[in-house]
Write an enzyme that holds these catalytic residues in place. Structure first.
Site, PDB file in Angstrom:
ATOM      1  N   ASN A 106       0.819  -1.148   0.067  1.00  0.00           N
ATOM      2  CA  ASN A 106      -0.047   0.010   0.084  1.00  0.00           C
ATOM      3  C   ASN A 106       0.702   1.165   0.114  1.00  0.00           C
ATOM      4  O   ASN A 106       1.539   1.459   1.017  1.00  0.00           O
ATOM      5  CB  ASN A 106      -0.942   0.066   1.430  1.00  0.00           C
ATOM      6  CG  ASN A 106      -1.991   0.962   1.128  1.00  0.00           C
ATOM      7  OD1 ASN A 106      -1.971   1.945   0.418  1.00  0.00           O
ATOM      8  ND2 ASN A 106      -3.057   0.919   1.905  1.00  0.00           N
ATOM      9  N   CYS A 168      -2.923   6.418   6.235  1.00  0.00           N
ATOM     10  CA  CYS A 168      -3.988   5.715   6.692  1.00  0.00           C
ATOM     11  C   CYS A 168      -3.764   5.494   7.924  1.00  0.00           C
ATOM     12  O   CYS A 168      -3.498   6.347   9.042  1.00  0.00           O
ATOM     13  CB  CYS A 168      -4.791   4.770   5.941  1.00  0.00           C
ATOM     14  SG  CYS A 168      -6.394   4.523   6.674  1.00  0.00           S
ATOM     15  N   ASN A 193      -8.533   5.914   3.600  1.00  0.00           N
ATOM     16  CA  ASN A 193      -9.628   5.548   3.458  1.00  0.00           C
ATOM     17  C   ASN A 193     -10.080   4.852   4.584  1.00  0.00           C
ATOM     18  O   ASN A 193      -9.965   3.717   4.765  1.00  0.00           O
ATOM     19  CB  ASN A 193      -9.766   4.496   2.268  1.00  0.00           C
ATOM     20  CG  ASN A 193      -9.184   4.836   0.939  1.00  0.00           C
ATOM     21  OD1 ASN A 193      -9.424   4.075  -0.137  1.00  0.00           O
ATOM     22  ND2 ASN A 193      -8.626   6.103   1.091  1.00  0.00           N
TER      23      ASN A 193
END
Length: 308
Positions: A106, A168, A193
């Site tokens: 990610n 995040c 998110n």
């Protein structure tokens, strides 16, 4: 004054059926707005190019791979890089990265104002789980689809400032900010998110989620005397609500700009990098005040060990 005019490019939902090209078209619109407001850096959310696919359990690796980018820039994102170069605006955004060696991360990248990628960060603190969980209201399978980041928390010198990145869940961990703080970071950019409800505790709703997000970023900013820019992908994404709350936080921990919607929205602020100097030279002068002889547990163990 060392000023970076920062834009936080909050994005509304990316549906599962949306093409990369359709998403990039929205990112280009936000970039156009950033140019009109004089931005020199524009920050987009985590997984900006796709829906938040870890909410689905997938066993077919070929299906999983469709959500990942094997090169950056690629055909879909080339227009974004080209327009950013034309405007002289540095950009930062998150995406799912598949490496040539077959690793999955990610990832967030940072460019200079000529659209050259100068920094790459891979999410370290992966939340969620790796197998289907029948006890959750919905799945959060980041540990299934991503490996923990392997690049640490570096900072890069750009636009006459020291800039770092996070993604995040990283924003909730004080170590994230402190490792960059120990490198003199002056601006941390991060995308997220975040579901509007807790999949394991339904009574924790939007208000609590927004509070914890703000608390994490404002405390990280204050305790390390750094600007923090947090940017959401939000709204109803394939029936799953994501919270907004994008904000720009100054080095004293105060929110100086805040999104008002749950859709595509640009917020901006002219960030004076010298505003971080006072905190770094006084209450958070690490050289004078840190007592590392007492911090051994931070790096010697992961779980809690209670005294007998």
């Amino acid at each position: 004054m060392r000023e970076i005019v920062v834009g936080a490019a909050q994005m509304g939902p990316n549906q599962k059926s949306d093409t990369r090209e359709a998403v990039v078209a929205r990112m280009l619109s936000l970039l156009d707005q950033a140019r009109d407001r004089g931005c020199t850096l524009l920050v987009y959310p985590e997984l900006a190019l796709t829906t938040f696919f870890p909410r689905w359990y997938m066993e077919d690796q070929a299906e999983v791979d469709t959500w990942f980018e094997s090169e950056m820039p690629n055909a879909a994102t080339a227009p974004l890089f080209q327009r950013a170069r034309d405007y002289g605006i540095a950009i930062s955004f998150g995406y799912a990265e598949k490496t040539p060696e077959g690793q999955y991360f990610n990832t967030q990248i940072l460019t200079d104002r000529e659209a050259n990628i100068i920094g790459k960060y891979r999410k370290v603190h992966l939340p969620g789980h790796s197998e289907y969980d029948t006890e959750r209201a919905f799945q959060h399978l980041e540990k299934r689809y991503f490996e923990p980041g392997d690049l640490g928390f570096p900072v890069w010198r750009t636009q006459d400032a020291l800039v770092g990145m996070a993604v995040c869940n990283d924003r909730r961990w004080p170590e994230t900010y402190r490792v960059m703080g120990l490198q003199g970071v002056e601006l941390i950019v991060l995308g997220y998110n975040t579901p509007s409800v807790n999949s394991q505790m339904s009574k924790e709703g939007l208000a609590e989620r927004l509070y914890h997000s703000e608390l994490s970023m404002t405390s990280g900013a204050y305790q390390n005397a750094t600007w923090v820019v947090g940017v959401a992908k939000c709204g109803d994404e394939d029936g799953h609500p994501l919270m907004a709350g994008s904000m720009i936080v100054d080095p004293n921990g105060f929110v100086v700009a805040r999104a008002e919607t749950e859709g595509d929205e640009l917020i901006t602020h002219a960030c004076d990098m010298d505003l971080s100097v006072f905190g770094k030279e006084t209450i958070f002068d690490f050289d004078r005040h840190r007592r590392i002889e007492h911090y051994g547990l931070i790096t010697s163990q992961t779980g809690v060990v209670r005294p007998e």
